[in-house]
Design an enzyme around this catalytic site. Structure first.
Site, PDB file in Angstrom:
ATOM      1  N   GLY A 301       1.019  -1.288   0.042  1.00 34.96           N
ATOM      2  CA  GLY A 301      -0.231  -0.052  -0.045  1.00 34.96           C
ATOM      3  C   GLY A 301       0.889   1.227  -0.061  1.00 34.96           C
ATOM      4  N   SER A 302       0.611   2.356   0.592  1.00 36.84           N
ATOM      5  CA  SER A 302       0.756   3.573   0.732  1.00 36.84           C
ATOM      6  C   SER A 302       2.280   3.736   0.989  1.00 36.84           C
ATOM      7  CB  SER A 302      -0.018   4.521   1.148  1.00 36.84           C
ATOM      8  OG  SER A 302      -1.169   4.842   0.434  1.00 36.84           O
ATOM      9  N   VAL A 303       2.664   2.912   1.901  1.00 36.99           N
ATOM     10  CA  VAL A 303       4.280   2.930   2.427  1.00 36.99           C
ATOM     11  C   VAL A 303       5.255   2.818   1.383  1.00 36.99           C
ATOM     12  CG1 VAL A 303       5.966   1.766   3.889  1.00 36.99           C
ATOM     13  CG2 VAL A 303       3.612   2.002   4.428  1.00 36.99           C
ATOM     14  N   PHE A 304       4.753   2.031   0.224  1.00 40.87           N
ATOM     15  CA  PHE A 304       5.234   1.893  -1.137  1.00 40.87           C
ATOM     16  C   PHE A 304       5.731   3.121  -1.770  1.00 40.87           C
ATOM     17  CE2 PHE A 304       6.531  -0.187  -5.126  1.00 40.87           C
ATOM     18  CZ  PHE A 304       7.506  -0.874  -4.888  1.00 40.87           C
ATOM     19  N   LYS A 305       4.874   4.299  -1.587  1.00 41.96           N
ATOM     20  CA  LYS A 305       5.084   5.304  -2.244  1.00 41.96           C
ATOM     21  C   LYS A 305       6.614   6.025  -1.789  1.00 41.96           C
ATOM     22  CE  LYS A 305       0.189   6.291  -2.022  1.00 41.96           C
ATOM     23  NZ  LYS A 305      -1.031   7.128  -1.663  1.00 41.96           N
TER      24      LYS A 305
END
Length: 578
Positions: A301-305
């Protein structure tokens, strides 16, 4: 005739002499060259060996706290040829060892050199059996593995089997250093194989295994466990996991998977599960022992941003002050992919897009960087390989083949969907982003030490320098600090401390099932990170946003861990850091 007789005599004499010479040479060869071999064979006919178990090396945390050790126990066995009263032996062993007579009878009447009846027998029971002075019953010293903290770091340490060999976790990974070398007792026997009382004994003392010193910190592990247990209970979650690590060198301070299990009783199952067949029971045990931090993959999810932003900056396809527009969605081919903010964020800079965790911004960045650029960054940050941690069973990432990545796949990858990695892979990748570009190897093992205190083996782990530019790393630290100070990660904010981080709320597959993994990745201090951590809450009930429920968990750990590690406030709330 005389000539023929002489020839025959000569031939007979020569043959006799030749045969005598051959026998003499052969006998000399056997007596001299093979003397040791036949001496050994002769000894084996009249000697019997009994193994003396070597004590297994202990395991210590980074502060010298013993977290795995040994307890003296005993092994009971019978030697068929020496037993004089079989029925008495059966009765005494059955009563004291609490084993059915029928099971002991099979072993007592089995004509073999030695039959083990039971291992891990407590001292008081062994002493009681000795008092009976039963012929043919041997009570030998043995060792049992014990864990003073019961379930602390159970899915990291692992445990040993009945033979005291490692089965899972660090116990099996470092088994060759921990197990030691067994000794033996050699006794003389008569022609019937019965040991001769008072005869000479040869004793070869066992060599104890080396003590393993690891990077795990019992105190930090306890802080993390308490925080994970608290949120698991509050959110009625399926599981909560956390890793705390030094992002500069890969030393792991804590690794938690709540619920843990009792290392001193690792094979226990609930009454309901014990009713299942043996195959199903083994499945339950494997699941119970599983370390989700490295054995399981998930959509980050957004941690991968963090990775996508790094790719944009590293390739110079984006700068901090570039402007983007978020109407609340992006149309990618035939898909309408939404932002978490339905009304959109409107016009925003890249920095604001990172702080807001805005999906359209990251889809645009991914499109700018392109498939080749994204995959190059994935490779640089080690996302196509295992981390190399010193634990067994590490899972590999699941990625699209590059040739199969279209616009939709590129868009979803950019904000952490349609790919799967382990929490540890993600932590390693982000460590490289914030430590100046070093791709480190996460690990526990530091060194092995002999019983006399001398260093047996120090462990070294690979580091790849310069996987990203230092300027990229500096910019990313500033952006991630802004996420915590003024963005979606503000629930991890701590007055006086500079903390960086990123939130995430990942929908579990299949889509639309209403199950999520809420997570937060944080580090401190933001400008010179000494600790990085990730927490994952699996299937929380009620509110499930990472910024709302996961960020406070990391804050609660940092509030205790940072002062413990000697990291103190850099400024006061009324006097902000310059």
């Amino acid at each position: 005739m005389r000539t023929k007789a002489k020839k025959k005599l000569l031939l007979v004499t020569a043959a006799f002499f030749t045969g005598f010479l051959v026998v003499t040479i052969k006998l000399s060869y056997v007596m001299i060259a093979q003397a040791d071999k036949y001496l050994s064979l002769a000894r084996n006919l009249h000697q019997r060996d009994r193994e003396i178990k070597a004590p297994r090396g202990s395991i210590y945390d980074r502060n010298g706290v013993k977290i795995a050790s040994n307890k003296a126990v005993y092994s009971i066995s019978v030697i068929y040829s020496q037993v004089t009263d079989r029925e008495k032996v059966i009765k005494v062993l059955s009563e004291n060892l609490k084993i059915k007579e029928s099971l002991i009878r099979k072993k007592v009447y089995k004509n073999s050199v030695r039959e083990k009846i039971k291992s891990n027998v407590e001292k008081d029971i062994a002493d009681c059996i000795r008092k009976f002075k039963l012929d043919g019953v041997k009570v030998d010293e043995d060792y049992k593995r014990v864990y003073p903290y019961n379930n602390l770091a159970s899915k990291v340490l692992g445990f040993t089997g009945g033979d005291n060999q490692g089965i899972i976790g660090l116990e099996v990974f470092y088994d060759r250093y921990l197990k030691g070398k067994p000794g033996r007792i050699r006794t003389l026997t008569d022609g019937s194989g019965i040991e001769i009382d008072g005869a000479y004994e040869e004793r070869e003392e066992p060599v104890a295994g080396g003590d393993l010193y690891i990077s795990l910190d019992v105190n930090l592990q306890n802080y993390a466990v308490q925080a994970c247990k608290k949120v698991k209970k509050e959110k009625k979650a399926k599981q909560v996991s956390m890793i705390l690590m030094n992002p500069q060198n890969g030393e792991i301070y804590a690794m938690v998977n709540v619920p843990e299990y009792d290392l001193n009783d690792p094979f226990s199952l609930s009454a309901k599960k014990r009713k299942a067949n043996s195959k199903k029971q083994q499945e339950y045990l494997n699941k119970k022992w599983r370390n989700s931090c490295l054995n399981d993959t998930y959509e980050p999810g957004s941690v991968f941003k963090i990775v996508t932003a790094t790719a944009g900056l590293e390739s110079s396809k984006v700068s901090v002050n570039d402007y983007f527009n978020c109407p609340g969605f992006r149309i990618v081919e035939d898909r309408k992919i939404r932002c978490h903010k339905v009304g959109g964020h409107g016009s925003e800079t890249f920095k604001e897009g990172v702080m807001n965790s805005c999906n359209p911004v990251f889809m645009d960045v991914g499109a700018r960087v392109g498939v080749d650029g994204m995959y190059q960054t994935f490779r640089q940050l080690g996302l196509f390989e295992e981390t190399g941690i010193d634990l067994p069973g590490e899972a590999s990432s699941i990625m699209h083949q590059k040739k199969n990545v279209g616009a939709v796949e590129l868009a979803t990858m950019s904000f952490g969907q349609s790919i799967q990695i382990t929490p540890l892979q993600l932590l390693r990748a982000v460590s490289a982003v914030i430590n100046g570009g070093k791709l480190i190897t996460p690990h526990f093992g530091r060194y092995v030490q002999k019983q006399d205190g001398t260093r047996l083996k120090a462990f070294f782990y690979s580091v790849k320098e310069g996987v990203i530019k230092k300027q990229t790393s500096e910019t990313m630290k500033e952006l991630l600090e802004a996420v915590v100070s003024d963005g979606s990660g503000r629930n991890c904010r701590m007055d006086g401390f500079s903390i960086g981080g990123k939130t995430a709320t990942s929908e579990k597959l299949p889509r639309g099932n209403g199950k999520y993994i809420s997570s937060f990745l944080g580090f401190a201090k933001a400008d010179n990170p000494a600790i990085i951590g990730i927490v994952l809450i699996d299937e929380p009930h009620g509110t499930y946003y990472g910024g709302t429920i996961a960020a406070p968990v990391m804050r609660s750990v940092f509030q205790t861990a940072l002062p413990y590690m000697g990291i103190y406030k850099e400024y006061t709330p009324d006097k902000k850091e310059p």
